[in-house]
Design an enzyme around this catalytic site. Sequence first.
Site, PDB file in Angstrom:
ATOM      1  N   ASN A 182      15.392  81.247  37.252  1.00 41.86           N
ATOM      2  CA  ASN A 182      16.164  79.988  37.316  1.00 41.86           C
ATOM      3  C   ASN A 182      16.572  79.592  38.736  1.00 41.86           C
ATOM      4  O   ASN A 182      16.615  78.411  39.051  1.00 41.86           O
ATOM      5  CB  ASN A 182      17.374  80.041  36.369  1.00 41.86           C
ATOM      6  CG  ASN A 182      18.412  81.033  36.795  1.00 41.86           C
ATOM      7  OD1 ASN A 182      18.096  82.096  37.315  1.00 41.86           O
ATOM      8  ND2 ASN A 182      19.665  80.704  36.576  1.00 41.86           N
ATOM      9  N   GLU A 200      23.738  91.369  37.193  1.00 37.26           N
ATOM     10  CA  GLU A 200      24.320  90.034  36.994  1.00 37.26           C
ATOM     11  C   GLU A 200      23.605  89.406  35.810  1.00 37.26           C
ATOM     12  O   GLU A 200      22.385  89.214  35.843  1.00 37.26           O
ATOM     13  CB  GLU A 200      24.128  89.166  38.245  1.00 37.26           C
ATOM     14  CG  GLU A 200      25.056  89.529  39.378  1.00 37.26           C
ATOM     15  CD  GLU A 200      26.523  89.385  39.029  1.00 37.26           C
ATOM     16  OE1 GLU A 200      26.853  88.643  38.081  1.00 37.26           O
ATOM     17  OE2 GLU A 200      27.341  90.041  39.678  1.00 37.26           O
ATOM     18  N   CYS A 221      23.322  80.275  35.178  1.00 40.35           N
ATOM     19  CA  CYS A 221      24.124  81.275  34.465  1.00 40.35           C
ATOM     20  C   CYS A 221      25.579  80.821  34.384  1.00 40.35           C
ATOM     21  O   CYS A 221      26.320  81.265  33.518  1.00 40.35           O
ATOM     22  CB  CYS A 221      24.018  82.625  35.144  1.00 40.35           C
ATOM     23  SG  CYS A 221      24.339  82.528  36.902  1.00 40.35           S
ATOM     24  N   GLU A 263      28.161  90.563  43.975  1.00 42.08           N
ATOM     25  CA  GLU A 263      27.117  90.099  44.886  1.00 42.08           C
ATOM     26  C   GLU A 263      27.697  89.057  45.835  1.00 42.08           C
ATOM     27  O   GLU A 263      28.733  88.464  45.574  1.00 42.08           O
ATOM     28  CB  GLU A 263      25.993  89.428  44.092  1.00 42.08           C
ATOM     29  CG  GLU A 263      25.140  90.397  43.337  1.00 42.08           C
ATOM     30  CD  GLU A 263      23.776  89.799  43.013  1.00 42.08           C
ATOM     31  OE1 GLU A 263      22.794  90.194  43.640  1.00 42.08           O
ATOM     32  OE2 GLU A 263      23.696  88.939  42.126  1.00 42.08           O
TER      33      GLU A 263
HETATM   34  P1  NAD Z   1      15.055  88.203  31.783  1.00 43.61           P
HETATM   35  O1  NAD Z   1      16.099  89.241  31.570  1.00 43.61           O
HETATM   36  O2  NAD Z   1      14.115  87.896  30.690  1.00 43.61           O
HETATM   37  O3  NAD Z   1      14.139  88.595  33.048  1.00 43.61           O
HETATM   38  C1  NAD Z   1      14.709  88.852  34.308  1.00 43.61           C
HETATM   39  C2  NAD Z   1      13.815  89.820  35.060  1.00 43.61           C
HETATM   40  O4  NAD Z   1      13.809  91.081  34.387  1.00 43.61           O
HETATM   41  C3  NAD Z   1      12.357  89.383  35.170  1.00 43.61           C
HETATM   42  O5  NAD Z   1      11.870  89.692  36.450  1.00 43.61           O
HETATM   43  C4  NAD Z   1      11.678  90.226  34.098  1.00 43.61           C
HETATM   44  O6  NAD Z   1      10.302  90.504  34.373  1.00 43.61           O
HETATM   45  C5  NAD Z   1      12.477  91.516  34.159  1.00 43.61           C
HETATM   46  N1  NAD Z   1      12.468  92.313  32.925  1.00 43.61           N
HETATM   47  C6  NAD Z   1      12.244  91.877  31.650  1.00 43.61           C
HETATM   48  N2  NAD Z   1      12.359  92.912  30.787  1.00 43.61           N
HETATM   49  C7  NAD Z   1      12.653  94.029  31.523  1.00 43.61           C
HETATM   50  C8  NAD Z   1      12.925  95.390  31.217  1.00 43.61           C
HETATM   51  N3  NAD Z   1      12.904  95.834  29.973  1.00 43.61           N
HETATM   52  N4  NAD Z   1      13.228  96.241  32.235  1.00 43.61           N
HETATM   53  C9  NAD Z   1      13.270  95.801  33.506  1.00 43.61           C
HETATM   54  N5  NAD Z   1      13.047  94.506  33.851  1.00 43.61           N
HETATM   55  C10 NAD Z   1      12.734  93.636  32.883  1.00 43.61           C
HETATM   56  O7  NAD Z   1      15.850  86.894  32.262  1.00 43.61           O
HETATM   57  P2  NAD Z   1      15.245  85.442  32.600  1.00 43.61           P
HETATM   58  O8  NAD Z   1      14.877  84.757  31.321  1.00 43.61           O
HETATM   59  O9  NAD Z   1      14.240  85.565  33.679  1.00 43.61           O
HETATM   60  O10 NAD Z   1      16.530  84.710  33.247  1.00 43.61           O
HETATM   61  C11 NAD Z   1      17.504  84.065  32.507  1.00 43.61           C
HETATM   62  C12 NAD Z   1      18.755  84.913  32.404  1.00 43.61           C
HETATM   63  O11 NAD Z   1      19.239  85.224  33.712  1.00 43.61           O
HETATM   64  C13 NAD Z   1      19.907  84.193  31.722  1.00 43.61           C
HETATM   65  O12 NAD Z   1      20.511  85.073  30.802  1.00 43.61           O
HETATM   66  C14 NAD Z   1      20.877  83.887  32.862  1.00 43.61           C
HETATM   67  O13 NAD Z   1      22.213  83.768  32.499  1.00 43.61           O
HETATM   68  C15 NAD Z   1      20.656  85.051  33.748  1.00 43.61           C
HETATM   69  N6  NAD Z   1      21.118  84.772  35.107  1.00 43.61           N
HETATM   70  C16 NAD Z   1      22.276  85.371  35.545  1.00 43.61           C
HETATM   71  C17 NAD Z   1      22.767  85.094  36.812  1.00 43.61           C
HETATM   72  C18 NAD Z   1      24.005  85.760  37.327  1.00 43.61           C
HETATM   73  O14 NAD Z   1      24.174  85.858  38.531  1.00 43.61           O
HETATM   74  N7  NAD Z   1      24.910  86.214  36.469  1.00 43.61           N
HETATM   75  C19 NAD Z   1      22.087  84.221  37.653  1.00 43.61           C
HETATM   76  C20 NAD Z   1      20.917  83.624  37.174  1.00 43.61           C
HETATM   77  C21 NAD Z   1      20.433  83.921  35.901  1.00 43.61           C
END
Ligand code: NAD
Length: 484
Positions: A156, A253, A287, A465
């Site tokens: 995102n 995060e 997020c 962070e």
């Molecule tokens: P996601 O958890 O599907 O993927 C994030 C990353 O994790 C990707 O690089 C993915 O390849 C990797 N991943 C997936 N499964 C894994 C596993 N089992 N082990 C290790 N790595 C794995 O998230 P997304 O759909 O890419 O992003 C959206 C989410 O991110 C939303 O929930 C959003 O709230 C969150 N987000 C949080 C913040 C914050 O700072 N709190 C900021 C931006 C986005």
Amino acid sequence: MLSAAEGVHRLSHWVNGEAIPSDPVSEIYSPSDTDDLVSRSPSDDGGVVDLAVASARAAQPSWSHASTEARADVLDRAGDLLLANRETIGRLLSREQGKILPEGIGEATRAGRIFKYFAGESLRSHGRTLASTRPGVQAQTIRGPVGVVAQVTPWNFPLAIPAWKIAPALAFGNSVVLKPSEYTPAIATLLAALLDEAGLPNGVLNLVLAGADGARALTAHPDIDAISFTGSQATGAAIAAVAAAGQKRVQLEMGGKNPLVVLDDADLDLAVECALDGGFYSSGQRCTASSKILATPAIYDSFVDRLSARVSGLRVGHALRSDSDIGPVANERQFEKVLDYIEGARRAGGRITAGGHALRLATPGHYIAPTLVVDTDADMRINREEVFGPVASIIPVESFDEALELANRGDFGLSAGIVTKSLSSASRFQREVRAGLVMVNLPTAGVDYHMPFGGVRRSSHGPREQGFAAGEFYTELRTLYTRA
Ligand code: NAD
């Protein structure tokens, strides 16, 4: 550096300053136009994780022993390159991820500012000297790098999030292996190329292009010292278990279900602007997006009417068109998921006053009409789970106390906002709402890069962070005793 935003980008893993060829099997199409092929990249790590970690391990000592000025210069040059090329970078980002061009350029600008900020921070890593309890003994603390850091990031903010993880890691003398989102490999590759151009020594930053399997291999690797992750709550929980098993330092995060409270005494124009910005810009894929709006009785109807009109008036379109207010959602998985939440809210009795459906536009893309669901209650799924799309819901509440109680319901605690003219309501909200970021008369989304960022409860885990707090995760505190 990738010189153009256009064309098909052929991407590779990047290890020890070299592209590692592999079969380009994953294709990424623009969410604004699914006929527009943006990149071909490796779809799995193909064993490159071992090489990448070994390269980071070999490069880390000399990087950490380089003078702080040498490290600061590299980060500063990276910041300059990001700022000078922000239009091209923003264009590629918007084409690949789907946020509108001003947001893409804004993200490139932010990434540039982050690198310049951490160039300065590398000179400000300090410890303390205290009087010892023992005469003749000096007691001190110093901060040193943690070592090799694995970073796993979402789609995102595909440039800003890697930037706010890489910049502090490098500033404090760590080396990095980044596994960016499989949906946004081109912009991550551009960042690695740009750091190379800025003079980062080979091996200090390595890039593995892969999906969840590659991320699992990386985070579980025995030679990784620390893991910094941003993404969904479910993935964060899986990474926490891996980190605990390997006794690695970890920072997570994760998601949010961010409440925005609008009280009877609110400036309604401001309340509508906060809800519109927080709920819908970047297609709600932040997020910190406001997705659960709690409004009190005296303003409820007029707030609903005014916000519905503004949401209906948002122009959805191709991310690169100048007349688009918001772009598509980022990928097909999101598209299906968001529509499912809208349908669920409708079936549960929510009244849809804007949007509520997918859109067909001139180019085939993942377009969803910005959607407002009103007259909902706190137990509906749409008010309990993170939607992560251009959707907000409104819950009518009787009082400030009820708003606070419902704002605090659930597992998340990232950001929370209130719109009110009452100082006492605002300050009570600041003290009692369970969120890591608290906004008064501001959208729940939108933060400064020099301030700490993070949530409470299941939104975050580990040290904060960003900004002046980032050093806590990326350095280890050591205590020194010396007899003079
Ligand atoms: P996601 O958890 O599907 O993927 C994030 C990353 O994790 C990707 O690089 C993915 O390849 C990797 N991943 C997936 N499964 C894994 C596993 N089992 N082990 C290790 N790595 C794995 O998230 P997304 O759909 O890419 O992003 C959206 C989410 O991110 C939303 O929930 C959003 O709230 C969150 N987000 C949080 C913040 C914050 O700072 N709190 C900021 C931006 C986005």
